[in-house]
Scaffold this active site. Structure first.
Site, PDB file in Angstrom:
ATOM      1  N   GLY A 215      28.328  10.105  26.743  1.00 39.69           N
ATOM      2  CA  GLY A 215      27.711   9.472  27.918  1.00 39.69           C
ATOM      3  C   GLY A 215      27.033   8.027  27.287  1.00 39.69           C
TER       4      GLY A 215
ATOM      5  CD  GLU B 266      30.611  17.900  25.343  1.00 39.78           C
ATOM      6  OE1 GLU B 266      30.771  19.133  25.326  1.00 39.78           O
ATOM      7  OE2 GLU B 266      30.605  17.086  26.317  1.00 39.78           O
TER       8      GLU B 266
ATOM      9  N   GLY C 102      32.638   9.868  23.644  1.00 43.81           N
ATOM     10  CA  GLY C 102      33.953   9.352  23.897  1.00 43.81           C
ATOM     11  C   GLY C 102      34.122   7.736  23.692  1.00 43.81           C
ATOM     12  NE  ARG C 103      31.981   4.575  28.739  1.00 41.76           N
ATOM     13  CZ  ARG C 103      32.897   4.512  29.782  1.00 41.76           C
ATOM     14  NH1 ARG C 103      33.497   3.397  30.141  1.00 41.76           N
ATOM     15  NH2 ARG C 103      32.687   5.480  30.898  1.00 41.76           N
TER      16      ARG C 103
ATOM     17  CE1 TYR D 169      35.062   4.607  37.562  1.00 42.30           C
ATOM     18  CE2 TYR D 169      35.982   3.541  35.420  1.00 42.30           C
ATOM     19  CZ  TYR D 169      35.681   4.877  36.094  1.00 42.30           C
ATOM     20  OH  TYR D 169      36.039   5.842  35.705  1.00 42.30           O
TER      21      TYR D 169
ATOM     22  CB  CYS E 275      52.907  -4.593  45.793  1.00 38.94           C
ATOM     23  SG  CYS E 275      54.279  -5.127  45.013  1.00 38.94           S
ATOM     24  CD  GLU E 276      47.582  -0.978  45.897  1.00 39.31           C
ATOM     25  OE1 GLU E 276      46.666  -1.047  46.455  1.00 39.31           O
ATOM     26  OE2 GLU E 276      48.286   0.072  45.941  1.00 39.31           O
TER      27      GLU E 276
ATOM     28  CE1 TYR F 124      36.920   8.735  29.841  1.00 41.47           C
ATOM     29  CE2 TYR F 124      35.322   7.002  28.881  1.00 41.47           C
ATOM     30  CZ  TYR F 124      35.804   8.409  29.146  1.00 41.47           C
ATOM     31  OH  TYR F 124      34.753   9.400  28.789  1.00 41.47           O
TER      32      TYR F 124
HETATM   33  C1  LIG Z   1      33.561  12.280  30.117  1.00 40.37           C
HETATM   34  C2  LIG Z   1      32.866  13.353  29.405  1.00 40.37           C
HETATM   35  C3  LIG Z   1      32.438  13.137  28.083  1.00 40.37           C
HETATM   36  C4  LIG Z   1      32.594  11.896  27.419  1.00 40.37           C
HETATM   37  O1  LIG Z   1      31.848  10.719  27.975  1.00 40.37           O
HETATM   38  P1  LIG Z   1      31.637   9.297  27.327  1.00 40.37           P
HETATM   39  O2  LIG Z   1      30.903   8.392  28.193  1.00 40.37           O
HETATM   40  O3  LIG Z   1      32.973   8.646  27.205  1.00 40.37           O
HETATM   41  O4  LIG Z   1      30.960   9.490  26.132  1.00 40.37           O
HETATM   42  C5  LIG Z   1      31.662  14.012  27.378  1.00 40.37           C
HETATM   43  N1  LIG Z   1      31.703  15.325  27.832  1.00 40.37           N
HETATM   44  C6  LIG Z   1      31.966  15.558  29.126  1.00 40.37           C
HETATM   45  C7  LIG Z   1      31.802  16.985  29.700  1.00 40.37           C
HETATM   46  C8  LIG Z   1      32.736  14.670  29.762  1.00 40.37           C
HETATM   47  O5  LIG Z   1      33.352  15.003  30.898  1.00 40.37           O
END
Ligand SMILES: *Cc1c(COP(=O)(O)O)cnc(C)c1O
Length: 423
Positions: free
Chosen positions: A239, A273, A275-276, A316, A347-348, A376
């Protein structure tokens, strides 16, 4: 910090001119910098220093095999949300003992696949899922390692679609029900309790929701321990946000410092965890201008990438910086910047990559970089309007590698068939 930089008005990825890649692979394509991916992963992971921890990259944010392999060579695990992501992670060489399986709707088949693959743990999100996992484990004569994802009811102060830790969201188990589920699970023969998990949302730009969550979870872990349930892993989810425009997300070191402080009196291993924050600014989408046109009130730049390639602006209303790949297309000399919409061929009316943006005067044939598209981006792309999905390219130093071929018309219809009665 990233490695997309101008040299003499030409945009480079590390030591490769992006225009050269476009020449070779055509447009649109996603482009990732391995130096940036590596730097971001290491900065994040090393910020936690001596604290026992495991960084499980959130596969859904960018799931190409080559990217997953890169992180696994750096010691990372994977946070997965489907059987498909498990398959990818294993194929990429991620150690199953570093794989966490999250998500509200795992099927029986997916539970079995995770179990027999020997993953580290399942983050279980409901009592029915627990029962199903117990049953699957019993059939396999195995013991399933679990954490329960609890919903801490904390406001992450981010976009409503990517908030996940509020009481009204579908995710996790409410705090007040969680204790009973742990007590039930403790007595199940084929379930082994390993952890507590949570994940409150994405693109967070403040630390306080994380520390508030960690604090709540910590008290819960202590409560469980007083009931004789010991907890080995505390999974705080992902997150952490990135800068797309003028956001000021905390640096991973600041984030880690705050979490480490809160973890002091706990003996658990912390699982993260992200990601972004790892991939967001390590990738861009490269597109080419097909046409420009002026209507009575607006300027449109029509490019060959669309909402099927990058859904975030439509979904978003997300901001992505737009850059010319060759700055000679830049208005510095004679032509001024002007306000324009960057739109795709779909076409949107919702098919836009930028709206009412002050941009240099892009002309037909110019290459355009849509920045901060590593997370993403490709993973949310689709075949809408029967558009083959874009290629993915990875740069390392002065070389580039196509890590996913552009789809073609044949791949579009590969899995379709016409039933007999229509023949
Ligand atoms: C999407 C997600 C993440 C990654 O979130 P980021 O904002 O990309 O860091 C981690 N854990 C869970 C359970 C998720 O659904």
């Amino acid at each position: 910090m990233h490695h997309f930089i101008f040299k003499d008005n030409e945009l480079y990825c590390e030591s490769v001119a992006i225009a050269d890649i476009a020449e070779a692979v055509s447009t649109p394509f996603y482009l990732y910098s391995s130096a940036t991916l590596t730097h971001h992963f290491n900065t994040f992971d090393k910020s936690f220093g001596e604290l026992p921890h495991l960084t499980c990259f959130a596969v859904k944010s960018c799931s190409n095999l080559a990217v997953l392999r890169l992180f696994s060579t750096l010691g990372g695990g994977a946070d997965i949300v489907s059987g498909g992501e498990l398959y990818r992670s294993l194929k990429a060489g991620v150690d199953p003992r570093r794989i966490i399986y999250s998500g509200v709707g795992k099927t029986e088949e997916e539970l079995r696949y995770g179990l027999v693959s020997g993953i580290l743990m399942f983050n279980v999100e409901s009592e029915q899922e627990l029962d199903r996992l117990q049953q699957v484990a019993e059939e396999q004569e195995m013991v399933a390692p679990v954490a329960f994802r609890i919903n801490p009811d904390v406001d992450p102060k981010t976009h409503a679609y990517i908030s996940t830790g509020l009481a009204k969201n579908k995710f996790g188990i409410p705090m007040e029900q969680a204790e009973n589920i742990y007590l039930r699970a403790r007595d199940m023969k084929n379930i082994k309790i390993l952890g507590v998990s949570c994940h409150i949302g994405s693109q967070l730009t403040e630390i306080s929701p994380f520390t508030e969550t960690l604090h709540k979870v910590k008290l819960f872990v202590k409560r469980l321990e007083s009931l004789g349930i010991s907890i080995k892993y505390l999974d705080l989810g992902g997150g952490l946000g990135v800068r797309y425009q003028d956001e000021k997300p905390p640096h991973p070191q600041e984030y880690a410092r705050a979490l480490k402080e809160e973890m002091q009196d706990l003996k658990c291993t912390l699982i993260l965890e992200p990601g972004r924050v790892i991939v967001g600014n390590a990738g861009i989408l490269v597109s080419q201008v097909l046409y420009t046109k002026q209507t009575g009130t607006k300027n449109f730049i029509i490019v060959d990438a669309a909402m099927n390639d990058l859904a975030r602006p439509s979904l978003y209303d997300a901001h992505h910086d737009i850059m010319p790949v060759n700055r000679k297309a830049d208005g510095a000399a004679d032509k001024p910047f002007q306000k324009a919409d960057v739109v795709g061929p779909i076409c949107e009316s919702g098919d836009f990559l930028a709206r009412d943006r002050e941009l240099p005067p892009f002309e037909q044939g110019d290459l355009m970089a849509i920045m901060s598209s590593g997370a993403y981006g490709f993973t949310m792309s689709s075949n809408y309007n029967s558009r083959p999905r874009a290629a993915e390219v990875l740069v390392k130093d002065d070389k580039f590698y196509v890590i996913r071929q552009r789809e073609n018309y044949e791949t579009l219809i590969r899995d379709e068939s016409i039933p007999d009665f229509l023949e």
